[in-house]
Design an enzyme around this catalytic site. Structure first.
Site, PDB file in Angstrom:
ATOM      1  N   ASN A  12      48.524  61.191  29.920  1.00 18.58           N
ATOM      2  CA  ASN A  12      49.279  61.909  30.958  1.00 18.58           C
ATOM      3  C   ASN A  12      50.199  60.961  31.730  1.00 18.58           C
ATOM      4  OD1 ASN A  12      47.522  60.518  32.567  1.00 18.58           O
ATOM      5  ND2 ASN A  12      46.542  62.319  33.485  1.00 18.58           N
TER       6      ASN A  12
ATOM      7  N   TYR B 118      33.370  53.964  39.819  1.00 21.72           N
ATOM      8  CA  TYR B 118      33.955  53.657  38.506  1.00 21.72           C
ATOM      9  C   TYR B 118      32.864  53.248  37.519  1.00 21.72           C
ATOM     10  CZ  TYR B 118      36.131  50.877  34.830  1.00 21.72           C
ATOM     11  OH  TYR B 118      36.468  50.362  33.604  1.00 21.72           O
TER      12      TYR B 118
ATOM     13  N   LEU C 267      42.378  39.394  38.368  1.00 26.25           N
ATOM     14  CA  LEU C 267      42.821  38.013  38.529  1.00 26.25           C
ATOM     15  C   LEU C 267      44.110  37.671  37.766  1.00 26.25           C
ATOM     16  CD1 LEU C 267      42.276  35.191  39.630  1.00 26.25           C
ATOM     17  CD2 LEU C 267      40.740  34.803  37.683  1.00 26.25           C
TER      18      LEU C 267
ATOM     19  N   ASP D 225      30.893  41.431  43.806  1.00 24.60           N
ATOM     20  CA  ASP D 225      31.116  40.489  42.693  1.00 24.60           C
ATOM     21  C   ASP D 225      29.846  39.718  42.353  1.00 24.60           C
ATOM     22  OD1 ASP D 225      33.726  41.012  42.154  1.00 24.60           O
ATOM     23  OD2 ASP D 225      34.536  39.136  42.975  1.00 24.60           O
TER      24      ASP D 225
ATOM     25  N   LYS E 288      31.358  55.040  33.791  1.00 24.45           N
ATOM     26  CA  LYS E 288      31.164  54.421  32.466  1.00 24.45           C
ATOM     27  C   LYS E 288      29.715  54.603  32.022  1.00 24.45           C
ATOM     28  CE  LYS E 288      35.315  53.156  31.838  1.00 24.45           C
ATOM     29  NZ  LYS E 288      36.124  53.925  30.895  1.00 24.45           N
TER      30      LYS E 288
ATOM     31  N   SER F 259      32.300  49.328  29.705  1.00 27.01           N
ATOM     32  CA  SER F 259      32.605  48.119  30.467  1.00 27.01           C
ATOM     33  C   SER F 259      31.343  47.319  30.744  1.00 27.01           C
ATOM     34  CB  SER F 259      33.238  48.550  31.795  1.00 27.01           C
ATOM     35  OG  SER F 259      33.264  47.481  32.689  1.00 27.01           O
TER      36      SER F 259
ATOM     37  N   ASN G 267      44.599  44.300  41.230  1.00 25.87           N
ATOM     38  CA  ASN G 267      43.193  44.113  41.609  1.00 25.87           C
ATOM     39  C   ASN G 267      42.582  42.949  40.853  1.00 25.87           C
ATOM     40  OD1 ASN G 267      42.841  46.643  43.135  1.00 25.87           O
ATOM     41  ND2 ASN G 267      43.342  47.565  41.159  1.00 25.87           N
TER      42      ASN G 267
ATOM     43  N   ASP H 259      46.946  65.997  29.891  1.00 22.46           N
ATOM     44  CA  ASP H 259      45.768  65.533  30.614  1.00 22.46           C
ATOM     45  C   ASP H 259      44.554  65.798  29.734  1.00 22.46           C
ATOM     46  OD1 ASP H 259      43.499  65.314  32.297  1.00 22.46           O
ATOM     47  OD2 ASP H 259      44.791  65.607  34.049  1.00 22.46           O
TER      48      ASP H 259
ATOM     49  N   GLY I 193      48.455  53.006  27.723  1.00 26.86           N
ATOM     50  CA  GLY I 193      48.040  51.999  28.699  1.00 26.86           C
ATOM     51  C   GLY I 193      47.937  50.592  28.108  1.00 26.86           C
TER      52      GLY I 193
END
Ligand code: NAD
Ligand code: UFG
Length: 339
Positions: free
Chosen positions: A31, A151, A202, A297, A155, A123, A200, A57, A9
């Protein structure tokens, strides 16, 4: 050898490059649900070194068991996960099973094979927004939880899983890296961020507007309590972030227990400032309109980075102009992505 989940990624590929440059042996498990194996071929070309890759996976405990039996793994960097905040609201089961399932399978197989070192991709989203942003930015001891989407909870919960494993096993060492906003690309333009569909985030949106794939950017609100009213974030060049993983790996090799580190630059940049820098550095136009705020946000999010400086010896080197230049360079060289 370092076992890198999700290594094909965006952040994983840049980290594999830094690992190879640092002389590490690398085994990637991915995966390819949100990436392409060609990113790893490009990493090998850039580094002039080979890595190993298994398409698997990471939730599949039996498959991991086989890999850990075959390879001589001594540490893990765990990037694998689904990361689209909006999508997680509509698909909570997929997010919880993938992001927690992968962490749990890894912990179980690591225990069975006596592998005690892990660096985890967390995150800034774990920080709780309701107390406001401290004047020096979020620090690792700022309140967490109250996540606004599944999500974020994955985390938060993965952090809890790993810190609990450290309590249960005094030989275990986990570093939880709370990334702020990674953008940019390797200066070569060979690897970078390659989102499927409508971006998604910026920066990929800006590069697609600049290249004409999308007509204009919508700025999500200009009535925040920030200098120009638009949202402020702590953007960090992905190559800097990748280097932070080398420092984190060195840290887990020398220490036991669980440590959390913010990884950002410690500086906030508004949406408008980022758009203007991008236009100026690259000599291209980024048409925009101002729309409504995006639900969930915060106005301002930036990191207090003193702990990472002090304990990891990590400091970001690239600035906003570098991030804008390298993001555009990647987009120009790969108008159709890296597939
Ligand atoms: P990415 O989607 O580019 O990379 C994640 C990789 O994991 C992909 O290659 C995907 O195919 C793989 N993957 C997902 N589920 C898997 C599974 N079950 N088994 C094997 N492979 C699997 O995302 P990224 O931006 O490189 O993010 C890496 C990590 O950092 C993620 O955990 C993400 O949540 C976290 N993170 C990213 C950001 C960001 O802004 N990009 C910010 C904070 C944290
Ligand atoms: N923004 C726009 N228009 C867009 C996209 C974003 O104005 O089309 C604004 C947002 O409102 C925000 C800023 O640009 O002010 C940055 O938004 P991103 O979506 O790029 O990043 P976020 O800070 O919202 O979220 C990112 C990651 C999350 C991670 C979080 C941690 O996407 O996975 O950082 O702070 F959890």
């Amino acid at each position: 050898m370092v076992f890198v989940t999700g290594g094909a990624g965006f952040i994983g590929s840049h980290t594999c490059l830094e690992l190879l440059k640092a002389g590490r042996e690398v085994l990637v498990a991915d995966n390819l649900c949100n990436s392409h194996a060609s990113s790893l071929e490009r990493v090998e070309r850039l580094a002039g070194k080979r890595l190993s890759f298994v398409r698997v996976d990471v939730c599949d405990r039996e498959a991991l068991e086989k890999i850990f039996s075959e390879y001589d793994i001594d540490s893990v960097i765990h990037f694998a996960g689904l990361k689209a905040v909006g999508e997680s609201v509509g698909s909570p089961v997929e997010y919880f099973s993938n992001n927690l399932g992968s962490t749990l399978s890894l912990c179980s197989v690591m225990r069975a094979h006596g592998v005690n070192r892990i660096v985890f991709s967390s995150s800034a989203t774990v920080y709780s927004g309701s107390f406001g942003v401290p004047s020096g930015g979020f620090s690792e001891s700022s309140p967490t939880g109250e996540c606004t989407n599944p999500y974020g909870w994955t985390k938060f919960m993965s952090e809890k899983i790993l810190s609990s494993v450290c309590v249960a096993n005094p030989d275990f060492s986990a570093v939880l890296l709370r990334y702020f906003n990674p953008i940019g690309a390797d200066p070569s333009g060979e690897i970078g961020e390659d989102p499927e569909g409508v971006p998604n985030n910026l920066m990929p949106y800006i590069t697609q507007v600049a290249s004409g794939v999308r007509e204009r950017l919508t700025i999500f609100g200009n009535d925040y309590d920030t200098p120009d009213g638009t949202g402020v974030r702590d953007y960090i060049h992905v190559s800097d972030l990748a280097r932070a993983h080398i420092k984190a790996l060195e840290f887990v090799e020398k220490n036991t227990g669980c440590e959390v580190f913010n990884i950002g630059t410690g500086r906030g940049t508004s949406v408008l400032e980022l758009v203007r820098s991008f236009e100026e550095v690259n000599g291209v136009a980024v048409p925009y309109v101002v729309g409504a705020r995006r639900p969930g946000d915060l106005g301002t999010v930036f990191a207090n980075v003193s702990k990472a400086e002090r304990l990891l010896g990590f400091r970001a080197e690239f600035g906003i102009r570098d991030m804008c230049r390298d993001a555009w360079n990647f987009q120009k060289r790969n108008p159709h992505g890296i597939k």
